[in-house]
Design a protein around this motif. Sequence first.
Motif, PDB file in Angstrom:
ATOM      1  N   VAL A   1       0.847  -1.190   0.000  1.00  0.00           N
ATOM      2  CA  VAL A   1       0.000   0.000   0.000  1.00  0.00           C
ATOM      3  C   VAL A   1       0.882   1.240   0.000  1.00  0.00           C
ATOM      4  O   VAL A   1       1.780   1.378   0.830  1.00  0.00           O
ATOM      5  CB  VAL A   1      -0.937   0.001   1.226  1.00  0.00           C
ATOM      6  CG1 VAL A   1      -1.753   1.288   1.294  1.00  0.00           C
ATOM      7  CG2 VAL A   1      -1.854  -1.204   1.193  1.00  0.00           C
ATOM      8  N   LYS A   2       0.626   2.145  -0.926  1.00  0.00           N
ATOM      9  CA  LYS A   2       1.361   3.412  -1.036  1.00  0.00           C
ATOM     10  C   LYS A   2       0.572   4.485  -0.320  1.00  0.00           C
ATOM     11  O   LYS A   2      -0.556   4.783  -0.667  1.00  0.00           O
ATOM     12  CB  LYS A   2       1.540   3.770  -2.516  1.00  0.00           C
ATOM     13  CG  LYS A   2       2.154   5.137  -2.750  1.00  0.00           C
ATOM     14  CD  LYS A   2       3.640   5.093  -2.525  1.00  0.00           C
ATOM     15  CE  LYS A   2       4.304   6.373  -2.958  1.00  0.00           C
ATOM     16  NZ  LYS A   2       4.464   7.330  -1.894  1.00  0.00           N
ATOM     17  N   THR A   3       1.175   5.027   0.757  1.00  0.00           N
ATOM     18  CA  THR A   3       0.583   6.184   1.420  1.00  0.00           C
ATOM     19  C   THR A   3       1.154   7.411   0.711  1.00  0.00           C
ATOM     20  O   THR A   3       1.760   7.291  -0.349  1.00  0.00           O
ATOM     21  CB  THR A   3       0.945   6.222   2.926  1.00  0.00           C
ATOM     22  OG1 THR A   3       2.332   6.520   3.073  1.00  0.00           O
ATOM     23  CG2 THR A   3       0.594   4.919   3.622  1.00  0.00           C
ATOM     24  N   ASP A   4       1.028   8.570   1.305  1.00  0.00           N
ATOM     25  CA  ASP A   4       1.629   9.761   0.712  1.00  0.00           C
ATOM     26  C   ASP A   4       3.146   9.777   0.889  1.00  0.00           C
ATOM     27  O   ASP A   4       3.837  10.552   0.245  1.00  0.00           O
ATOM     28  CB  ASP A   4       1.006  11.029   1.298  1.00  0.00           C
ATOM     29  CG  ASP A   4       1.152  11.124   2.814  1.00  0.00           C
ATOM     30  OD1 ASP A   4       1.250  10.062   3.481  1.00  0.00           O
ATOM     31  OD2 ASP A   4       1.132  12.247   3.344  1.00  0.00           O
ATOM     32  N   LYS A   5       3.699   8.857   1.743  1.00  0.00           N
ATOM     33  CA  LYS A   5       5.135   8.840   2.010  1.00  0.00           C
ATOM     34  C   LYS A   5       5.818   7.503   1.753  1.00  0.00           C
ATOM     35  O   LYS A   5       6.986   7.475   1.417  1.00  0.00           O
ATOM     36  CB  LYS A   5       5.399   9.198   3.477  1.00  0.00           C
ATOM     37  CG  LYS A   5       5.050  10.602   3.870  1.00  0.00           C
ATOM     38  CD  LYS A   5       5.420  10.806   5.326  1.00  0.00           C
ATOM     39  CE  LYS A   5       5.162  12.231   5.771  1.00  0.00           C
ATOM     40  NZ  LYS A   5       5.579  12.424   7.167  1.00  0.00           N
ATOM     41  N   TYR A   6       5.125   6.400   1.984  1.00  0.00           N
ATOM     42  CA  TYR A   6       5.772   5.092   2.004  1.00  0.00           C
ATOM     43  C   TYR A   6       5.007   4.041   1.222  1.00  0.00           C
ATOM     44  O   TYR A   6       3.804   4.157   1.035  1.00  0.00           O
ATOM     45  CB  TYR A   6       5.906   4.582   3.457  1.00  0.00           C
ATOM     46  CG  TYR A   6       6.623   5.524   4.362  1.00  0.00           C
ATOM     47  CD1 TYR A   6       8.006   5.620   4.335  1.00  0.00           C
ATOM     48  CD2 TYR A   6       5.924   6.338   5.247  1.00  0.00           C
ATOM     49  CE1 TYR A   6       8.674   6.503   5.171  1.00  0.00           C
ATOM     50  CE2 TYR A   6       6.588   7.218   6.074  1.00  0.00           C
ATOM     51  CZ  TYR A   6       7.962   7.304   6.039  1.00  0.00           C
ATOM     52  OH  TYR A   6       8.621   8.169   6.857  1.00  0.00           O
ATOM     53  N   GLU A   7       5.739   2.990   0.817  1.00  0.00           N
ATOM     54  CA  GLU A   7       5.126   1.754   0.346  1.00  0.00           C
ATOM     55  C   GLU A   7       5.230   0.780   1.504  1.00  0.00           C
ATOM     56  O   GLU A   7       6.334   0.468   1.957  1.00  0.00           O
ATOM     57  CB  GLU A   7       5.837   1.213  -0.891  1.00  0.00           C
ATOM     58  CG  GLU A   7       5.534   2.016  -2.128  1.00  0.00           C
ATOM     59  CD  GLU A   7       6.070   1.385  -3.401  1.00  0.00           C
ATOM     60  OE1 GLU A   7       6.679   0.291  -3.342  1.00  0.00           O
ATOM     61  OE2 GLU A   7       5.885   2.005  -4.459  1.00  0.00           O
ATOM     62  N   VAL A   8       4.079   0.319   1.994  1.00  0.00           N
ATOM     63  CA  VAL A   8       4.029  -0.458   3.222  1.00  0.00           C
ATOM     64  C   VAL A   8       3.382  -1.819   2.960  1.00  0.00           C
ATOM     65  O   VAL A   8       2.276  -1.881   2.407  1.00  0.00           O
ATOM     66  CB  VAL A   8       3.204   0.284   4.300  1.00  0.00           C
ATOM     67  CG1 VAL A   8       3.251  -0.449   5.627  1.00  0.00           C
ATOM     68  CG2 VAL A   8       3.683   1.719   4.455  1.00  0.00           C
ATOM     69  N   PRO A   9       4.039  -2.926   3.361  1.00  0.00           N
ATOM     70  CA  PRO A   9       3.398  -4.236   3.226  1.00  0.00           C
ATOM     71  C   PRO A   9       2.329  -4.416   4.305  1.00  0.00           C
ATOM     72  O   PRO A   9       2.588  -4.196   5.482  1.00  0.00           O
ATOM     73  CB  PRO A   9       4.546  -5.227   3.417  1.00  0.00           C
ATOM     74  CG  PRO A   9       5.592  -4.475   4.167  1.00  0.00           C
ATOM     75  CD  PRO A   9       5.407  -3.023   3.865  1.00  0.00           C
ATOM     76  N   ILE A  10       1.128  -4.789   3.865  1.00  0.00           N
ATOM     77  CA  ILE A  10      -0.002  -4.987   4.779  1.00  0.00           C
ATOM     78  C   ILE A  10      -0.552  -6.386   4.524  1.00  0.00           C
ATOM     79  O   ILE A  10      -0.856  -6.720   3.375  1.00  0.00           O
ATOM     80  CB  ILE A  10      -1.115  -3.962   4.489  1.00  0.00           C
ATOM     81  CG1 ILE A  10      -0.576  -2.555   4.501  1.00  0.00           C
ATOM     82  CG2 ILE A  10      -2.313  -4.192   5.385  1.00  0.00           C
ATOM     83  CD1 ILE A  10      -0.852  -1.723   5.680  1.00  0.00           C
ATOM     84  N   PRO A  11      -0.717  -7.207   5.554  1.00  0.00           N
ATOM     85  CA  PRO A  11      -1.324  -8.515   5.335  1.00  0.00           C
ATOM     86  C   PRO A  11      -2.753  -8.371   4.799  1.00  0.00           C
ATOM     87  O   PRO A  11      -3.508  -7.507   5.248  1.00  0.00           O
ATOM     88  CB  PRO A  11      -1.342  -9.148   6.732  1.00  0.00           C
ATOM     89  CG  PRO A  11      -0.315  -8.386   7.509  1.00  0.00           C
ATOM     90  CD  PRO A  11      -0.310  -6.998   6.947  1.00  0.00           C
TER      91      PRO A  11
END
Length: 183
Positions: A70-80
Motif C-alpha cells: 500500500v502506497k501512502t503519501d510517504k511510504y510503500e508499506v506491506p499490509i497482510p
Amino acid sequence: MNKSTLPLLVLGLVAAAPVAAQQPAQPAQPAQPAQPAQPGAAIAAGTVVKHDKGSEVGTVVRVEGDILIVKTDKYEVPIPRTSVTPYQGALLFALTREELNAAVEKQNADRDAAIKPGAAVLGAAGQTAGTIEAADAETVTLKLASGKSVRLPRTAVGLGQAGLVTSLTAAQLEAAAAAPAAQ
C-alpha cells in the motif's frame, strides 16, 4: 518524498484484525456486516485503502501473495491481506494514513538505532547471516561467516522480535559477496 518498503515482520504492529465495516442502516432491511478479505478475493493494484471512518490511507500498488503493498503519501508499506475488509469498492483498514506513516517512521528510527558495528543480523531462515561491519545513511556492510563482506541497501535490514533481520539467506549473502562488484 521518502520511499521505503519494510520487511513484513516489522509491521506486525499494523497487522490488526480486519476492520468491521460500518454501514448505514437501511429502513427496508437491516445492515449486513462486511466480510473479511478472503485469500482468493480479487484485490488488485489501484484499489483504494480507507480508514473505517472514511479517510483515505493509500492505494494498493501491487499484490504479493497474501501481502498488499500500500502506497501512502510517504511510504510503500506491506499490509497482510487479512488486515483489510472489502467494502463498497475499497478496502477498510484499522489505521489512518497518519497512524500508518507514524508506525513506519517509528520502526525506521528503531531499526536505525539498532544498526551499528558489531550488531548481529539474522537471515531468512533465522540463522546468523553476519555482523554489521559498517553502516552509512544508505547502506549496511555485513561481515559474513566466511570472512567476506557484502554491502546491502539499509532498507534490506529490518528490526524483528529477535533483533536485526534480512530477508536474504546466508547462502544468498555469500553468493552476493562472491559476485564481482558492479563497475
